[in-house]
Design a protein around this motif. Structure first.
Motif, PDB file in Angstrom:
ATOM      1  N   LEU A 143       0.811  -1.220   0.000  1.00 39.36           N
ATOM      2  CA  LEU A 143       0.000   0.000   0.000  1.00 39.36           C
ATOM      3  C   LEU A 143       0.849   1.277   0.000  1.00 39.36           C
ATOM      4  CD1 LEU A 143      -2.849   1.271   0.251  1.00 39.36           C
ATOM      5  CD2 LEU A 143      -2.476   1.276   2.721  1.00 39.36           C
ATOM      6  N   ILE A 144       1.878   1.287   0.833  1.00 38.88           N
ATOM      7  CA  ILE A 144       2.678   2.508   0.961  1.00 38.88           C
ATOM      8  C   ILE A 144       3.307   2.894  -0.380  1.00 38.88           C
ATOM      9  CG2 ILE A 144       4.617   1.104   1.878  1.00 38.88           C
ATOM     10  CD1 ILE A 144       4.144   4.681   2.924  1.00 38.88           C
ATOM     11  N   TYR A 145       3.680   1.888  -1.170  1.00 39.13           N
ATOM     12  CA  TYR A 145       4.295   2.197  -2.469  1.00 39.13           C
ATOM     13  C   TYR A 145       3.248   2.498  -3.528  1.00 39.13           C
ATOM     14  CZ  TYR A 145       8.156   0.105   0.018  1.00 39.13           C
ATOM     15  OH  TYR A 145       9.084  -0.183   0.966  1.00 39.13           O
ATOM     16  N   LYS A 146       2.008   2.045  -3.257  1.00 34.82           N
ATOM     17  CA  LYS A 146       0.957   2.473  -4.178  1.00 34.82           C
ATOM     18  C   LYS A 146       0.733   3.961  -4.023  1.00 34.82           C
ATOM     19  CE  LYS A 146      -1.577  -1.782  -4.882  1.00 34.82           C
ATOM     20  NZ  LYS A 146      -2.699  -2.608  -4.445  1.00 34.82           N
ATOM     21  N   TYR A 205      22.379   6.354   0.104  1.00 38.76           N
ATOM     22  CA  TYR A 205      23.387   5.633   0.894  1.00 38.76           C
ATOM     23  C   TYR A 205      22.933   4.205   1.180  1.00 38.76           C
ATOM     24  CZ  TYR A 205      25.702   4.453   5.344  1.00 38.76           C
ATOM     25  OH  TYR A 205      26.367   3.836   6.361  1.00 38.76           O
ATOM     26  N   TYR A 206      21.707   4.035   1.656  1.00 30.74           N
ATOM     27  CA  TYR A 206      21.342   2.679   2.046  1.00 30.74           C
ATOM     28  C   TYR A 206      20.774   1.858   0.912  1.00 30.74           C
ATOM     29  CZ  TYR A 206      16.363   3.904   2.884  1.00 30.74           C
ATOM     30  OH  TYR A 206      15.064   4.313   2.753  1.00 30.74           O
ATOM     31  N   ARG A 262       2.982  -2.724 -14.840  1.00 31.82           N
ATOM     32  CA  ARG A 262       4.398  -3.064 -15.017  1.00 31.82           C
ATOM     33  C   ARG A 262       5.217  -2.855 -13.763  1.00 31.82           C
ATOM     34  NH1 ARG A 262       5.090   0.180 -20.342  1.00 31.82           N
ATOM     35  NH2 ARG A 262       3.328  -0.675 -21.485  1.00 31.82           N
ATOM     36  N   ASP A 263       4.579  -2.439 -12.707  1.00 35.92           N
ATOM     37  CA  ASP A 263       5.236  -2.260 -11.414  1.00 35.92           C
ATOM     38  C   ASP A 263       6.125  -1.010 -11.410  1.00 35.92           C
ATOM     39  OD1 ASP A 263       5.685  -2.734  -8.819  1.00 35.92           O
ATOM     40  OD2 ASP A 263       6.795  -4.598  -9.046  1.00 35.92           O
ATOM     41  N   LEU A 264       6.370  -0.544 -10.221  1.00 37.57           N
ATOM     42  CA  LEU A 264       7.231   0.619 -10.033  1.00 37.57           C
ATOM     43  C   LEU A 264       8.681   0.141 -10.079  1.00 37.57           C
ATOM     44  CD1 LEU A 264       7.334   3.637  -9.142  1.00 37.57           C
ATOM     45  CD2 LEU A 264       7.291   2.821  -6.804  1.00 37.57           C
ATOM     46  N   ASN A 265       9.556   0.986 -10.623  1.00 38.67           N
ATOM     47  CA  ASN A 265      10.987   0.678 -10.595  1.00 38.67           C
ATOM     48  C   ASN A 265      11.367   0.231  -9.175  1.00 38.67           C
ATOM     49  OD1 ASN A 265      13.745   0.692 -10.588  1.00 38.67           O
ATOM     50  ND2 ASN A 265      13.948   2.679 -11.608  1.00 38.67           N
ATOM     51  N   PRO A 266      11.882  -1.009  -9.027  1.00 36.28           N
ATOM     52  CA  PRO A 266      12.140  -1.524  -7.676  1.00 36.28           C
ATOM     53  C   PRO A 266      13.056  -0.645  -6.828  1.00 36.28           C
ATOM     54  CG  PRO A 266      12.324  -3.271  -9.291  1.00 36.28           C
ATOM     55  CD  PRO A 266      12.123  -2.012 -10.062  1.00 36.28           C
ATOM     56  N   ILE A 267      13.954   0.082  -7.497  1.00 34.02           N
ATOM     57  CA  ILE A 267      14.829   0.965  -6.717  1.00 34.02           C
ATOM     58  C   ILE A 267      13.986   2.001  -5.966  1.00 34.02           C
ATOM     59  CG2 ILE A 267      16.638   2.734  -6.894  1.00 34.02           C
ATOM     60  CD1 ILE A 267      17.822   1.244  -9.186  1.00 34.02           C
ATOM     61  N   LEU A 268      12.844   2.332  -6.544  1.00 30.43           N
ATOM     62  CA  LEU A 268      11.993   3.355  -5.924  1.00 30.43           C
ATOM     63  C   LEU A 268      11.028   2.765  -4.898  1.00 30.43           C
ATOM     64  CD1 LEU A 268      11.123   5.534  -9.032  1.00 30.43           C
ATOM     65  CD2 LEU A 268      12.900   5.913  -7.356  1.00 30.43           C
ATOM     66  N   GLN A 269      10.975   1.433  -4.815  1.00 28.10           N
ATOM     67  CA  GLN A 269      10.044   0.835  -3.853  1.00 28.10           C
ATOM     68  C   GLN A 269      10.703   0.847  -2.486  1.00 28.10           C
ATOM     69  OE1 GLN A 269       7.921  -2.638  -4.944  1.00 28.10           O
ATOM     70  NE2 GLN A 269       7.932  -2.146  -7.112  1.00 28.10           N
ATOM     71  N   ASP A 270      10.592   1.978  -1.868  1.00 27.45           N
ATOM     72  CA  ASP A 270      11.290   2.190  -0.617  1.00 27.45           C
ATOM     73  C   ASP A 270      10.590   3.308   0.132  1.00 27.45           C
ATOM     74  OD1 ASP A 270      14.362   1.706   0.489  1.00 27.45           O
ATOM     75  OD2 ASP A 270      13.476   3.622   1.058  1.00 27.45           O
ATOM     76  N   LEU A 271      10.712   3.253   1.448  1.00 24.75           N
ATOM     77  CA  LEU A 271      10.110   4.296   2.263  1.00 24.75           C
ATOM     78  C   LEU A 271      10.640   5.678   1.862  1.00 24.75           C
ATOM     79  CD1 LEU A 271       8.082   4.404   4.517  1.00 24.75           C
ATOM     80  CD2 LEU A 271       9.970   4.390   6.155  1.00 24.75           C
ATOM     81  N   GLY A 272      11.876   5.699   1.371  1.00 25.53           N
ATOM     82  CA  GLY A 272      12.483   6.965   0.953  1.00 25.53           C
ATOM     83  C   GLY A 272      11.628   7.709  -0.058  1.00 25.53           C
ATOM     84  N   LEU A 273      10.976   6.958  -0.937  1.00 30.39           N
ATOM     85  CA  LEU A 273      10.153   7.615  -1.961  1.00 30.39           C
ATOM     86  C   LEU A 273       8.954   8.308  -1.335  1.00 30.39           C
ATOM     87  CD1 LEU A 273       9.664   8.109  -5.012  1.00 30.39           C
ATOM     88  CD2 LEU A 273       8.239   6.078  -5.001  1.00 30.39           C
ATOM     89  N   ALA A 274       8.503   7.783  -0.178  1.00 34.30           N
ATOM     90  CA  ALA A 274       7.367   8.422   0.480  1.00 34.30           C
ATOM     91  C   ALA A 274       7.788   9.738   1.122  1.00 34.30           C
ATOM     92  CB  ALA A 274       6.783   7.488   1.529  1.00 34.30           C
TER      93      ALA A 274
END
Lengths: 152, 657
Positions: free
Chosen positions: B81-84, B230-231, B158-170
């Motif tokens: 959900l958070i990445y949606k 960094y992470y 097609r899904d979100l670029n996996p690099i962007l599937q991160d809390l950082g994007l929020a």
């Protein structure tokens, strides 16, 4: 101090700082700028070994050889000319045969390159732009032709 | 249906933006108060419409409406959900929508919080803000419409670029945009001041809180982006001098300079023209950043798609606003009367020096970022200007800033006592030398690191010397000192914390010189010595996630045989995009971090790993939090509260009338 005196101090210090900055920029420009070439351009330029460069193209199919201690060697091609690249270290997640790659390092000899960093693209959608441009020059690539790059 | 409402709301917002960009200006021109008064309600309505539009797009993501091209390209029904939600701005179209949303938000906030402002200044400010808004709304609707439908919707996205599937994007893009776009409002204020031909200390008082607010968000946004890189990127770096990072650093430098001149203008009514220029510059650099990131001239994880039409469009917007505002500046700036006089050695003088150095730093970053682009477009030669260039130019220019920072804090307005200030800083200097000696003796290592921590210590202590001097006079008891501390203006504390934050960040940067880095092949049961710790590799296991499969290599971090932490570095594979990612395993121990990232799995089941021990590395980001805290403290200062200007002005303005 008068307004005029203040203004002169300001202008003098401004020129001093800008002068230092310009000097630094010129100095750094000379030593830390790296040119980018595709394999064909590289062949044309006939650069002397030891030149620091970034080169880019496709990783040739079947060219990747992994050795001891993370050493890896592969061929970068634009389907016209080729460069063999030697590298020690981890290659990025998206480093694959047949895919775009950029290597930064030193020219060892004609067609021989020793990389100290290898970059692949960030996602499967597109090539590193330099690589796409270098390939376009060779007529190997045009926008929208390769299936994975065309998803727009 | 909801999608169409969102689309329509966006078109309506454009219409309102066009009204808002003309009617109030016409009112200012004709002196018509009724026309000027339209600016406020229209600004609020424009924001509400864009918010509605944004909500509609978010809704489409939440229900995975694959009849929308944008959702198909960037989402997947199995995505958490958070990445949606964060995926809404994890693509070009959505991020531009977020951009205008925040632009309109600042407009609406000014509309609601500007009751104290002269009506013509408020009207002109909101009008300029609407010009920017209209330009970007046009851009979205013509080239980057997120509401495009597909005739034949696919079953799965097609899904979100996996690099962007991160809390950082929020967190990172909204914070960064609040900062980036926040400078639009100071730009609008500056343009409005030029249009109205009037600028004074009260103008600075209106502008400063907004500048501070934008600056705080930009600071946090850059810091968050750096920590995310960094992470997530897996090679332990936190700043790459990547053009996209530079694009956010340049407005930050200009904004920092603006923050300081606005203080001079507010207190001493001086440096007016320069302040106006910086306000224009800060937002121009934000626009430049938007162009660099969004036009696809750069290869970057931030550049979502290459479409030449978009690049040209943003370039046109860029040229129009930067050119227009500079022309306005050239035409009207001479009308602004210069204010107070000061000696070179004074608080004002120090702030001028600060500005000179900051803008020069900004200029070197500008040259390094744009020179390759300019060279390529003119000669076709491709070059890259990397970290060595910036370290060589930015570094030597930033060091003097840090050295004079505590001095400037201690100089009086108008005419300062340099010798006295230097004497009071002896403590800070002594601490700096002591730290250099201690670290030199205990750790040795690179000279630059030792010099770095020495400057850092000097800066941290020096930042608080001024505050200390105001609290602890001779014969003051502890209780008295505390009540004095509470009584100090919050902005004094703000300055101290923000400056100390730079010192803290510098400490973290300098300490990278003492890090340990290993590249090793690991297998279960391996014991690896890493700096002061031992790592014990556990069983390598496969763990499926919601929309990926992971290979995890858990490790125990031991200190003298005792397990102090565990790290779980992993390789993930996202089937939707056939893409692997690296999840670093990080354990924070004290102020340092153990950082492990995996690369490929070998045929025999062992894994290649990068292992790092990074002492004091968290200070890099703790320092930025301190800077933001300092900004927040200044913002909460009684003097700066929005709306207070009116109360303060009524008696003070009398003699000027």
């Amino acid at each position: 101090m008068t307004r005029k005196g203040r203004r002169l101090t300001l202008i003098a210090s401004m020129l001093a700082v800008l002068g230092v900055a310009a000097g630094l920029v010129l100095f750094a420009m000379r030593d830390s700028i790296v040119f980018f070439y595709g394999p064909s351009e590289l062949a044309e330029k006939a650069l002397s070994p030891g030149t620091r460069l970034r080169i880019g193209g496709l990783v040739k199919d079947g060219s990747v050889v992994r050795g001891e201690n993370k050493s890896i060697s592969f061929v970068i091609t634009d389907s016209n000319k080729e460069v063999r690249v030697a590298y020690v270290g981890q290659v990025p997640d998206l480093f694959r045969e047949g895919q775009g790659v950029v290597a930064e390092g030193v020219l060892v000899g004609p067609g021989q390159f020793r990389a100290d960093s290898v970059l692949a693209k960030h996602d499967e959608k597109y090539m590193p732009r330099e690589v796409a441009d270098a390939l376009k020059k060779q007529g190997v690539w045009n926008d929208g032709a390769p299936a994975p790059a065309a998803s727009k | 249906m909801i999608t169409e409402i969102g689309h329509y709301a966006l078109v309506l917002a454009l219409a309102l933006a066009m009204v808002q960009s003309t009617a109030p200006l016409w009112g200012v021109w004709r002196g018509d108060v009724a026309l000027m008064a339209t600016a406020r309600p229209v600004a609020v309505a424009q924001f509400l419409l864009i918010a509605l539009s944004f909500a509609a797009l978010t809704h489409a993501y939440l229900i995975s409406d694959f009849s929308l091209l944008n959702v198909v390209e960037n989402s997947h029904s199995a995505k958490p959900l958070i990445y949606k939600i964060s995926g809404v701005w994890g693509n070009h179209e959505g991020s531009m929508l977020l951009w205008v949303l925040i632009l309109a938000l600042f407009g609406a906030l000014v509309a609601l919080g500007s009751r104290a402002m002269p009506v013509d200044l408020a009207a002109a400010t909101l009008a300029v803000q609407a010009w920017v808004g209209a330009a970007f709304l046009f851009f979205i609707l013509l080239t980057s419409n997120p509401f495009l439908r597909l005739a034949q919707p696919p079953i799965e996205g097609r899904d979100l670029n996996p690099i962007l599937q991160d809390l950082g994007l929020a967190i990172h893009p909204p914070l960064l945009y609040l900062g980036y776009v926040g400078f639009s409002i100071t730009f609008s204020f500056a343009a409005a001041a030029l249009i109205c031909g009037r600028i004074d200390a009260s103008w600075a008082r209106f502008v400063r809180p907004w500048t501070l607010l934008a600056w705080i968000f930009l600071t946090l946004g850059i810091a968050m982006g750096s920590y995310w890189a960094y992470y997530t990127l897996g090679w332990g770096g936190f700043w790459f001098w990547d053009p996209v990072e530079n694009a956010s650093l340049m407005p930050w430098l200009a904004g920092t300079a603006l923050l300081h001149t606005a203080a001079v203008m507010e207190k001493r009514d001086a440096l007016k023209i320069w302040t106006i220029f910086l306000a224009i510059l800060a937002f121009s650099l934000s626009l430049l950043g938007t162009f660099l990131v969004r036009s696809g001239v750069l290869t970057s994880v931030h550049a979502f798609a290459n479409d030449p039409a978009r690049g040209v469009f943003i370039l046109a917007i860029l040229v129009f606003f930067i050119g227009g505002s500079l022309a306005l500046f050239a035409w009207r700036a001479s009308r602004l009367r210069q204010g107070g006089i000061f000696a070179p050695v004074s608080r004002e003088g120090a702030l001028v020096l600060n500005n000179l150095l900051l803008t020069t730093c900004c200029a070197t970053v500008f040259v390094g970022t744009l020179y390759p682009l300019a060279l390529e477009s003119m000669t076709g030669e491709k070059i890259s200007v990397g970290a060595p260039f910036f370290n060589l130019t930015f570094g030597p220019l930033f060091v003097p800033i840090m050295l004079v920072m505590p001095l400037g804090q201690m100089l009086a307005w108008k005419r300062g006592d340099l010798l006295g200030a230097a004497q009071r800083l002896m403590v800070a200097l002594a601490v700096g030398f002591a730290v250099a000696l201690i670290f030199g003796a205990l750790r040795g290592g690179p000279v630059l690191s030792i010099v770095g921590v020495a400057i850092a210590a000097y800066l941290v202590v020096g930042s608080f010397v001024e505050v200390y001097g105001r609290i602890a006079a001779r014969g003051v008891t502890l209780g008295g000192a505390i009540s004095r501390a509470m009584g100090l203006p919050r902005s004094a504390w703000g300055t101290a914390f923000a400056h100390a934050g730079i010192g803290v960040t510098l400490f973290g940067l300098a300490a990278t010189g003492w890090g340990v880095e290993l590249v090793q092949t690991i297998k279960p049961g391996d014991q690896i010595a890493l700096g002061p710790y031992q790592l014990v590799v556990g069983d390598i296991v496969k763990r499926p996630g919601s929309n990926f499969d992971a290979t995890v290599a858990p490790m125990e971090v031991r200190s003298g045989g005792v397990v102090v932490a565990t790290v779980n570095p992993a390789k993930r594979f996202y089937p939707a995009r056939q893409m692997p990612t690296t999840e670093a395993g990080i354990a924070t121990l004290g102020l340092g971090q153990v950082y492990v990232s995996l690369s490929q799995q070998n045929p025999d089941g062992s894994l290649d790993a990068n292992l790092y021990w990074k002492p004091f590395v968290t200070l890099i980001w703790i320092g930025t939090l301190l800077m933001a805290l300092g900004g927040g403290l200044s913002l909460s200062d009684r003097r700066l509260r929005i709306g207070v200007a009116r109360r303060a002005r009524t008696p003070a303005a009398q003699p000027a009338e």
